[in-house]
Design a protein around this motif. Structure first.
Motif, short mmCIF file in Angstrom:
data_model
loop_
_atom_site.label_atom_id
_atom_site.label_comp_id
_atom_site.label_asym_id
_atom_site.label_seq_id
_atom_site.Cartn_x
_atom_site.Cartn_y
_atom_site.Cartn_z
N TYR A 1 37.72 53.61 67.70
CA TYR A 1 38.93 52.66 68.37
C TYR A 1 39.47 53.38 69.69
N VAL B 1 43.73 47.17 72.05
CA VAL B 1 42.81 48.06 71.39
C VAL B 1 41.58 47.35 71.26
N THR B 2 40.64 48.34 71.20
CA THR B 2 39.14 47.89 71.21
C THR B 2 38.49 48.98 70.15
N PHE B 3 37.58 48.35 69.55
CA PHE B 3 36.59 48.90 68.21
C PHE B 3 35.20 48.95 68.95
#
Length: 162
Positions: free
Chosen positions: A94, A107-109
């Protein structure tokens, strides 16, 4: 000794001299470990959350409570998140970019890697694992974390795990 062997020996000795001379000028590396930064107020690093509901932007579907099933996410300081999705376990990477507003940001996963146990019917394990790649924003308000999906795809609402 032959001429070629003398040249080879001279090259080895001069190389050793150069390395030794450089080592004397080298700056020693610190021997103490650097501790990870503590979790910032309203941040995600070092926190754990349990899913409580999924909000749909489709009024016909509305909000779905999770019930007795356990879905948890633990945000590690190393940029990895540990997942407990019903009967499966796994992890993902993340990245968080805080906004100017405290407790919010993007937020990026990465793709989630999960075990492949067959959870009982109605489990959200594969849906959550798939949807994490579409999460774009977060907001922390008290003990509640909201992860919003891109294109008004929905909101996952989590409660802090003490």
């Amino acid at each position: 000794m032959t001429h070629d062997r003398l040249l080879a020996l001279a090259a080895v000795l001069s190389g050793a001299w150069l390395v030794g001379g450089c080592a004397a000028d080298a700056v020693p590396l610190p021997t103490t470990a650097i501790a990870p930064a503590p979790a910032s107020p309203g941040g995600l690093t070092g926190t754990s959350w349990r899913l409580v509901e999924v909000q749909s932007m489709d009024d016909a579907q509305g909000t779905s409570k999770v019930g007795e099933r356990v879905y948890e996410i633990d945000f590690g300081a190393d940029g990895r998140a540990a997942l407990k999705l019903d009967c499966n376990r796994g992890g993902t990477s993340y990245t968080v970019v805080p906004a100017s507003e405290p407790g919010a940001g993007s937020v990026t996963f990465g793709p989630a890697a999960l075990t492949r146990a067959m959870c009982p019917p109605g489990s959200l394990d594969t849906k959550i694992a798939r949807d994490l790649q579409y999460v774009r924003g977060y907001r922390v308000a008290g003990d509640t974390l909201s992860l919003s999906l891109m294109a008004d795809g929905g909101i996952y609402v989590w409660k802090r795990v003490p």
